[in-house]
Write a protein that holds these residues in place. Sequence first.
Motif, mmCIF file in Angstrom:
data_model
loop_
_atom_site.group_PDB
_atom_site.id
_atom_site.type_symbol
_atom_site.label_atom_id
_atom_site.label_comp_id
_atom_site.label_asym_id
_atom_site.label_seq_id
_atom_site.Cartn_x
_atom_site.Cartn_y
_atom_site.Cartn_z
ATOM 1 N N ASP A 198 43.415 -1.605 84.821
ATOM 2 C CA ASP A 198 44.605 -0.765 84.981
ATOM 3 C C ASP A 198 44.740 0.267 83.887
ATOM 4 O O ASP A 198 45.400 1.291 84.058
ATOM 5 C CB ASP A 198 45.862 -1.643 85.003
ATOM 6 N N MET A 199 44.154 0.000 82.736
ATOM 7 C CA MET A 199 44.216 0.963 81.632
ATOM 8 C C MET A 199 42.968 0.838 80.778
ATOM 9 O O MET A 199 42.328 -0.224 80.724
ATOM 10 C CB MET A 199 45.466 0.757 80.773
ATOM 11 N N ILE A 200 42.611 1.934 80.123
ATOM 12 C CA ILE A 200 41.415 1.980 79.283
ATOM 13 C C ILE A 200 41.802 2.590 77.938
ATOM 14 O O ILE A 200 42.455 3.640 77.888
ATOM 15 C CB ILE A 200 40.294 2.825 79.932
ATOM 16 N N VAL A 201 41.422 1.926 76.868
ATOM 17 C CA VAL A 201 41.662 2.446 75.516
ATOM 18 C C VAL A 201 40.305 2.774 74.888
ATOM 19 O O VAL A 201 39.444 1.897 74.769
ATOM 20 C CB VAL A 201 42.421 1.430 74.640
ATOM 21 N N PHE A 202 40.112 4.015 74.519
ATOM 22 C CA PHE A 202 38.871 4.428 73.876
ATOM 23 C C PHE A 202 38.971 4.205 72.371
ATOM 24 O O PHE A 202 39.891 4.685 71.717
ATOM 25 C CB PHE A 202 38.591 5.908 74.148
ATOM 26 N N SER A 203 38.028 3.457 71.845
ATOM 27 C CA SER A 203 37.948 3.226 70.402
ATOM 28 C C SER A 203 36.476 3.126 70.018
ATOM 29 O O SER A 203 36.002 2.128 69.492
ATOM 30 C CB SER A 203 38.698 1.949 70.011
ATOM 31 N N ALA A 204 35.775 4.213 70.324
ATOM 32 C CA ALA A 204 34.317 4.232 70.179
ATOM 33 C C ALA A 204 33.891 4.973 68.922
ATOM 34 O O ALA A 204 32.876 5.660 68.900
ATOM 35 C CB ALA A 204 33.690 4.867 71.417
ATOM 36 N N GLY A 205 34.675 4.856 67.876
ATOM 37 C CA GLY A 205 34.348 5.519 66.626
ATOM 38 C C GLY A 205 35.255 6.698 66.352
ATOM 39 O O GLY A 205 36.142 7.024 67.146
ATOM 40 N N ILE A 206 35.039 7.327 65.211
ATOM 41 C CA ILE A 206 35.867 8.467 64.791
ATOM 42 C C ILE A 206 34.984 9.666 64.478
ATOM 43 O O ILE A 206 33.776 9.527 64.234
ATOM 44 C CB ILE A 206 36.734 8.121 63.560
ATOM 45 N N ARG A 207 35.613 10.816 64.462
ATOM 46 C CA ARG A 207 34.943 12.054 64.058
ATOM 47 C C ARG A 207 35.837 12.750 63.034
ATOM 48 O O ARG A 207 37.063 12.721 63.153
ATOM 49 C CB ARG A 207 34.722 12.976 65.257
ATOM 50 N N PRO A 208 35.256 13.383 62.015
ATOM 51 C CA PRO A 208 36.069 14.053 60.996
ATOM 52 C C PRO A 208 36.868 15.205 61.600
ATOM 53 O O PRO A 208 36.346 15.975 62.416
ATOM 54 C CB PRO A 208 35.037 14.564 59.990
ATOM 55 N N TYR A 209 38.128 15.309 61.204
ATOM 56 C CA TYR A 209 38.985 16.390 61.670
ATOM 57 C C TYR A 209 38.724 17.597 60.770
ATOM 58 O O TYR A 209 39.465 17.868 59.826
ATOM 59 C CB TYR A 209 40.452 15.963 61.600
ATOM 60 N N ASP A 210 37.643 18.311 61.088
ATOM 61 C CA ASP A 210 37.164 19.385 60.218
ATOM 62 C C ASP A 210 37.313 20.763 60.852
ATOM 63 O O ASP A 210 36.658 21.717 60.437
ATOM 64 C CB ASP A 210 35.703 19.145 59.842
ATOM 65 N N ASN A 211 38.181 20.874 61.868
ATOM 66 C CA ASN A 211 38.272 22.139 62.600
ATOM 67 C C ASN A 211 38.716 23.308 61.720
ATOM 68 O O ASN A 211 38.276 24.449 61.910
ATOM 69 C CB ASN A 211 39.226 21.992 63.794
ATOM 70 N N LEU A 212 39.605 23.054 60.752
ATOM 71 C CA LEU A 212 40.053 24.139 59.882
ATOM 72 C C LEU A 212 38.895 24.694 59.056
ATOM 73 O O LEU A 212 38.761 25.905 58.879
ATOM 74 C CB LEU A 212 41.176 23.652 58.962
ATOM 75 N N ALA A 213 38.052 23.804 58.566
ATOM 76 C CA ALA A 213 36.881 24.248 57.809
ATOM 77 C C ALA A 213 35.915 25.005 58.715
ATOM 78 O O ALA A 213 35.325 26.027 58.323
ATOM 79 C CB ALA A 213 36.183 23.049 57.179
#
Length: 507
Positions: A236-251
């Motif tokens: 009924d629901m899916i939670v994605f927790s397959a790792g992280i990525r750096p929030y580097d968009n400003l750079a």
Amino acid sequence: MLSKQRVVVVGNGMVGHHFVQQLVSQNQADEQFEITALSGEDRLAYDRVQLSSFFKGKTADDLALTCNKTYDDWQVRFHTHSKVVDINRDTQTVTTAKGELFEYDKLVLATGSFPFVPPIPGKDREHCLVYRTINDLHTIKNSAHGSKVGVVIGGGLLGLEAANALKQLGLHTHVIEFAPQLMGVQVDAGGGRLLKNKITDLGVTVHTSVATEEIVEGESCRYKMCFKGGKTLETDMIVFSAGIRPYDNLAREFNLELGERGGIVINNHCQTSDKNIYAIGECALWNNFIFGLVAPGYAMAKIAVGHILQDTQQGTLQSTGLDNKADEFSGADMSTKLKLMGVEVGSIGDAHARSEGAISYYFEDQPNGIYKKIVTNSQSNKLIGAVLVGDTSDYDNLLQYHLNDIELTTAPEALIMPLAGEIAELSADDLPDDAIICACHKVTKHTIEQSVSNGCIDLASVQQSTKASTGCGGCEKLVQNVISSALAKASNTINVVTLNEPVKQPA
């Protein structure tokens, strides 16, 4: 009188807040900084490490690390709902999505990371969610109200925490992991196997070596997950927790140097390719490595504060001839101790025995669900790694051997198999004065002993004075050990002085 240096902190997560806290503590005497904290979320900093406790009854206020009044008292300017969308490096200004403009002399990027969602067709459906913020938790809770089955994609640390959340919400819970084992970063194959068995025994169905190819409409549930090889699972629901990525968009958008696979490149002072811009925490790439734990982020925050102070004071120091060399970031230990669904897990140093000449010692108690492994150097006289599943009572002891490079004086196997010989357990007295007791806040044994000497005689007062064991809390037992040792030494000193006092003769 010189004008204050304007320091703008972009991001008010745990690491961004820690930077503010550190700079405020250094700013009290001279008031040389004007500090502005910008939070992209609708609230100030909170404890992401304890997010799963939200489903045990804790509120957002319980998780808060600060509040409006605290920042007001600290004279820190702060703005929520203030996501930065523009950096002008020439004019040294940042602009938020609301059009707010802030000038800076020093800019600190503490933007953290975001959840990685694999490019699976159907991933954008309404009840396909992520587990990262307090607002995410509210969304998961609302979705669970009309759900019976929940799936977490990702069997790492955060994935298992998300699975625990779904289980606490009363859902029949599954974990889907592409790799052949759970928590492949922290534990070895043997530890991963036992961890899977223990979590399965708790009522969570674990699927390893499974790749999701598509999410489509379900028949008995909302959705059907289609796996490589033809198998399917309805949920009924899916939670994605397959790792992280750096929030580097400003750079990325404003021409700061990035790593090949992302992350804002920093030097040993946490400076980016622009000397007036720093990056700390999970958005920062040091020596081609991103640190995904809070303790290294705290260390970066402290280093950045020290360097900004040095830079601000440089003119005064040069005129007086004094030296104020700032500390440098030289990496961080990634050891960790945690409890997932009641299952104790510990990982220290080279848990996978990848160092040249590494030797591994194993102990497994299948009836009681306990797995322990230690890794030594080729001479078997230094501990370089460990894995603990089901029982982490040895963690503090093993961590001190590893962090302080203490030579093993007994057979290595005695560290995890007491029946094999003498129990080689370290006491506070065995540790050097510069031993790191609290890795999260880099608190040494000497600092704790000094706190006791200054009148802090219990755990609560030492925590307030030094911050020791106020991060992940894993070192609390050892901190108490150091406090007890320091109090005992003080008591013995008093007794010795009393006994050696000259006896007064009657007149």
